[in-house]
Design an enzyme around this catalytic site. Structure first.
Site: not given
Length: 260
Positions: A133-137
Site C-alpha cells: 500500500t505504500e504508493v497510496r501514501l
C-alpha cells in the site's frame, strides 16, 4: 513491555511480534528486537526451525505510524539511517541460515508483505488481507522490493506495487505470495505440519540449499552451474550425508530427526 516474545519448543523457536494494539507495526524497538533475536537463534545449534507470527488481530501492518509521521519532517540523513535499519531487518530474515516459517493472519501490509516474502514457507489463514500500500501514501516499497520481486516475479509485483490495492488470501496464494491457505481454526495445525516436514530434512543440507537459492539470484547461468559439482561434493562427503545414507540403508531415521 517487550515488543517481541520468544518461545522455545524443542528444536523450534517461535518468534512472536508482540505489539497487538498496533497490529505489530514495525517500530524501532521491534526492529531491534527481531534483529537481536534472529542473531542469537542463528548461532544456537539447538534451533532447527523458526516460526514467525504475530500476536493479536494481525501478522504485521507494516511501518509504525509514529515513524511515518516523523519521516515527513526528518532530514535526508535521518531517513537514510531509518531505511538502512529497515533493510537490515529484511536481510536478516531472508539470509537466516535455517528454515523460517511465516504464520500469517489478519492484516499484512507494506513491510508485513516484505516479511512474508523473506520467509521460506508461508502459511496463511483465509482471513488474511494483503497489500503493498505504500504508493497510496506517496512512498514506495523500495526496501522490500527485492524479496517481493523474487517471490512474485516482475509482472505480479509491478501491478500490486503500482496500484497499492489490497487483496485476500486466495489471491495471495494464486500469485504465489503464500504457499498454503487454511481456515483460521486450522492455521496452527498446518504450521506445525510444515515444521515437521522441515525437521525431517538435514540441517546442514537445508542451509546449503538456501545458499544455492541465493546464488541463483546473484550470478549468471554458467557461473551457477559451474558451482554445483563442488557444492554437491562438499555436502556429499560430510558427516551429515554419511549419516543420511547409512540410516536409509539401515531402515531407520537419521539422527537429525529429533522431536521439536
Amino acid at each position: 513491555m517487550p515488543p517481541l516474545e520468544l518461545i522455545r519448543d524443542g528444536a523450534v523457536a517461535r518468534v512472536w511480534l508482540d505489539r497487538p494494539e498496533q497490529h505489530n507495526a514495525l517500530s524501532v524497538e521491534l526492529l531491534a528486537a527481531i534483529a537481536e533475536t534472529l542473531h542469537a537463534l542463528a548461532h544456537d545449534p539447538g534451533v532447527r526451525v523458526v516460526v514467525l507470527g504475530g500476536r493479536g488481530p494481525s501478522f504485521c501492518a507494516g511501518a509504525d505510524i509514529a515513524l511515518m509521521k516523523a519521516s515527513a519532517s526528518a532530514s535526508f540523513e535521518e531517513n537514510l539511517a531509518d531505511a538502512k535499519r529497515l533493510a537490515g531487518l529484511f536481510a536478516g530474515v531472508a539470509d537466516f541460515p535455517k528454515p523460517v516459517v511465516a504464520r500469517v493472519h489478519g492484516n499484512v501490509l507494506g513491510g508485513g508483505v516484505g516479511l512474508v516474502c523473506a520467509c521460506d514457507v508461508v502459511v496463511a489463514s483465509d482471513d488474511a488481507r494483503f497489500g503493498l500500500t505504500e504508493v497510496r501514501l506517496g512512498i514506495l516499497p523500495a526496501i522490500i522490493s527485492p524479496y517481493v520481486i523474487r517471490r512474485l516475479g516482475d509482472a505480479r509485483a509491478r501491478e500490486l506495487m503500482l496500484t497499492g490495492e489490497r487483496f485476500d488470501a486466495a489471491v495471495a496464494e494464486r500469485v504465489r505470495l503464500v504457499h498454503h491457505v487454511v481456515p483460521g481454526a486450522e492455521l496452527d495445525a498446518k504450521v506445525d505440519e510444515r515444521v515437521q516436514g522441515l525437521l525431517a530434512g538435514a540441517p546442514h543440507a537445508q542451509t546449503r540449499i538456501k545458499m544455492l537459492l541465493e546464488l541463483w539470484g546473484e550470478v549468471g547461468w554458467e557461473e551457477y552451474r559451474a558451482a554445483l559439482p563442488r557444492t554437491l561434493a562438499e555436502v556429499g562427503s560430510g558427516d551429515e550425508a554419511r549419516e543420511g545414507l547409512t540410516a536409509f540403508f539401515e531402515k531407520r531415521k537419521p539422527g537429525w530427526q529429533a522431536k521439536p
